[in-house]
Design a protein around this motif. Structure first.
Motif, short mmCIF file in Angstrom:
data_model
loop_
_atom_site.label_atom_id
_atom_site.label_comp_id
_atom_site.label_asym_id
_atom_site.label_seq_id
_atom_site.Cartn_x
_atom_site.Cartn_y
_atom_site.Cartn_z
N GLY A 45 0.73 -1.23 0.26
CA GLY A 45 0.06 -0.01 -0.16
C GLY A 45 0.86 1.40 -0.15
O GLY A 45 0.27 2.48 -0.46
N ALA A 46 2.18 1.32 0.34
CA ALA A 46 2.85 2.30 0.57
C ALA A 46 3.98 2.20 -0.91
O ALA A 46 4.00 3.38 -1.63
CB ALA A 46 3.86 2.34 1.83
N HIS A 47 4.61 1.12 -0.90
CA HIS A 47 5.54 1.13 -2.36
C HIS A 47 4.72 1.21 -3.53
O HIS A 47 5.27 1.64 -4.58
CB HIS A 47 6.46 0.05 -2.30
N GLY A 48 3.48 0.58 -3.83
CA GLY A 48 2.77 1.04 -4.90
C GLY A 48 2.80 -0.08 -5.80
O GLY A 48 2.26 0.20 -7.06
N LEU A 49 3.17 -1.20 -5.77
CA LEU A 49 3.23 -2.49 -6.54
C LEU A 49 2.35 -3.44 -6.13
O LEU A 49 2.74 -4.32 -5.59
CB LEU A 49 4.62 -2.87 -6.77
N PRO A 50 0.95 -3.30 -6.00
CA PRO A 50 0.09 -4.08 -5.37
C PRO A 50 -0.56 -5.15 -6.01
O PRO A 50 -1.69 -5.72 -5.88
CB PRO A 50 -1.11 -3.07 -4.78
N GLY A 51 0.36 -5.72 -7.28
CA GLY A 51 -0.33 -6.88 -8.19
C GLY A 51 0.56 -7.13 -9.08
O GLY A 51 1.52 -6.22 -9.60
N TYR A 52 0.35 -8.19 -9.94
CA TYR A 52 1.15 -8.43 -11.01
C TYR A 52 0.67 -7.46 -12.36
O TYR A 52 1.54 -7.00 -12.63
CB TYR A 52 0.69 -10.00 -11.52
N THR A 53 -0.54 -7.32 -12.43
CA THR A 53 -1.07 -5.95 -13.32
C THR A 53 -2.13 -5.52 -12.60
O THR A 53 -3.18 -5.86 -11.82
CB THR A 53 -1.52 -6.86 -14.83
N VAL A 54 -2.13 -4.01 -12.57
CA VAL A 54 -2.95 -3.07 -11.78
C VAL A 54 -2.96 -1.90 -12.97
O VAL A 54 -2.34 -1.69 -13.74
CB VAL A 54 -2.06 -2.63 -10.66
N GLY A 89 -20.10 -5.81 -16.60
CA GLY A 89 -19.73 -4.62 -15.91
C GLY A 89 -18.24 -4.52 -15.76
O GLY A 89 -17.97 -3.36 -14.95
N VAL A 90 -17.64 -5.33 -16.28
CA VAL A 90 -15.99 -5.06 -15.88
C VAL A 90 -15.44 -4.62 -17.06
O VAL A 90 -15.47 -4.88 -18.10
CB VAL A 90 -15.38 -6.42 -15.64
N ALA A 91 -14.47 -3.38 -16.62
CA ALA A 91 -13.93 -2.73 -17.64
C ALA A 91 -12.31 -3.47 -17.90
O ALA A 91 -12.05 -3.28 -19.11
CB ALA A 91 -13.68 -1.22 -17.22
N LEU A 92 -11.74 -3.85 -16.72
CA LEU A 92 -10.31 -4.31 -16.98
C LEU A 92 -10.42 -5.31 -15.97
O LEU A 92 -10.84 -5.16 -14.71
CB LEU A 92 -9.36 -3.41 -16.47
N LEU A 93 -9.63 -6.31 -16.32
CA LEU A 93 -9.39 -7.51 -15.24
C LEU A 93 -7.81 -7.58 -15.10
O LEU A 93 -7.04 -7.59 -15.83
CB LEU A 93 -9.56 -8.96 -16.11
N GLY A 94 -7.43 -7.18 -13.77
CA GLY A 94 -6.04 -7.33 -13.76
C GLY A 94 -5.72 -8.25 -12.48
O GLY A 94 -6.37 -9.55 -12.42
#
Length: 398
Positions: free
Chosen positions: A119-128, A291-296
């Motif tokens: 939540g701080a460094h900002g890489l919260p997933g494989y694709t975001v 209703g999904v625009a992007l799947l990350g």
């Protein structure tokens, strides 16, 4: 005679968000490791967050990609040296660390190198999603190109250690030297590239001895690659584990005086069977895609970005369809539950999905058309189950 409640039969209570075993941020996660070691080296601003660890003048972290705590314990015959060190894990408590959520390489390496939760460094997933462009950003491959310093602005622990007069070095494959992920997660001090594993171990030992106070990082990727392609417990995976075990022993036997070697990992892994029951295809499911625009994210740790105004409907649908097998949360629920750490930086908030789905069971939410390579992997990771989340912290001291 009362009729059976068919609605209840088909829609049992979904998993509650708070029942997910959130990582031990602040006391026993990967993000706490380097700050603890740096604090012992006298680096200003660092906190010894893992109280079980004893300071050493020279510290080496050897990260074996994909080697979870449960996988190591399940294969003592293939990793006899590391197995002999299990009781040393986490300062002699014999306990593992938690990787952080999601349990995936880009997120975990950023947590290791910056000493910060996702939540701080900002890489919260494989694709975001990049809130500035609306596009999905692959944080492992750094595609599409995004300015690294803006995406992750915090200094790494290696940079802070170097500025404090500690000899800091990373010994890894030359291919990683100039990657954006290395820049935002592991830069600082000296980068030394070596292709051969034995050369990395020898050089890591030399770098430890190069300073009165040292902080050295080295890395081995092939256990993870074998698991993805062939599965955990395959002959290929076992072979890579055997090789990694020999590398650990080689490095341990060369430690200079006053040194501590810590062997850890970025995540564990779970094999998922290739059938419709265990692999749910988003690209062929009209309910989940509505209703999904992007799947990350990835198959076991999804970020779901809704079209404007549809977030609540998407959350309701995903809970109804997946809620028995996935922890399904809104963005704010996942944040409040501490999945990404104790606080979320403003720049990171919009990168997290409107809906966040973390697998509990041995299931995978694939996307066969938009993610063909990822959908074909045998071994997978990302969620908060013990097989994925728990990682060793083996210790050898000289």
């Amino acid at each position: 005679m009362a009729q059976p409640n068919t609605a209840w039969d088909h829609h049992p209570e979904p998993l509650t968000v708070t029942s997910a075993p959130a990582p031990e941020y602040g006391s026993g996660s990967l993000a706490d490791l380097l700050p603890t070691l740096a604090a012992g080296l006298g680096v200003p601003g660092m906190t010894a967050a893992i109280p079980e660890l004893t300071p050493a003048d020279r510290n080496c972290v050897f990260l074996i990609d994909g080697l979870g705590w449960e996988q190591l314990r399940a294969h003592p015959e293939d990793a006899p040296f590391m197995t002999s060190l299990l009781a040393t894990s986490r300062g002699g408590t014999g306990r593992p660390l938690t990787a952080g959520y999601p349990a995936t390489t880009a997120t975990s390496l950023a947590s290791v190198g910056t000493g910060l939760p996702p939540g701080a460094h900002g890489l919260p997933g494989y694709t975001v999603r990049n809130p500035d462009t609306g596009e999905l950003m692959n944080q492992l491959r750094w595609q599409p190109w995004t300015p690294p310093g803006a995406w992750q602005p915090y200094p790494t622990v290696f940079q802070l250690a170097h500025e404090a007069g500690v000899h800091a070095a990373q010994v890894s494959s030359p291919t990683f030297e100039t990657t954006p992920l290395t820049r935002v997660a592991l830069s600082g001090g000296t980068f030394l590239g070596r292709l051969i594993g034995e050369d990395r171990m020898d050089l890591a030992a030399e770098q430890l001895a190069a300073g009165d106070r040292s902080l050295v990082y080295t890395y081995f990727a092939e256990v993870d690659g074998a698991g993805h392609r062939f599965g955990v417990d395959s002959d290929t995976w076992r072979g890579q584990l055997m090789y990694a075990d020999r590398l650990v022993q080689r490095l341990a036997e060369q430690l200079p005086p006053r040194s501590a070697l810590y062997v850890t990992a970025d995540h564990g892994m779970i094999d998922v069977p290739f059938d419709e029951e265990h692999r749910i295809d988003f690209d062929e499911d009209w309910e989940l895609s509505a209703g999904v625009a992007l799947l990350g994210g990835e198959g076991r740790a999804r970020h779901v970005y809704a079209v404007p105004g549809a977030a609540n409907d998407v959350l309701t649908c995903w809970r109804e369809v997946l809620g028995e097998q996935f922890w399904v949360a809104s963005r704010d629920e996942a944040i409040a539950a501490g999945w990404f750490g104790p606080k979320i930086d403003e720049r990171v908030y919009g990168r997290i999905g409107d809906v966040v789905a973390a697998a509990r069971d041995d299931v995978l939410l694939i996307a066969s058309e938009r993610e063909p390579k990822e959908s074909a992997m045998v071994g997978n990771h990302g969620s908060m189950t013990p097989a994925e989340q728990l990682v060793p912290l083996l210790e050898v001291r000289s």
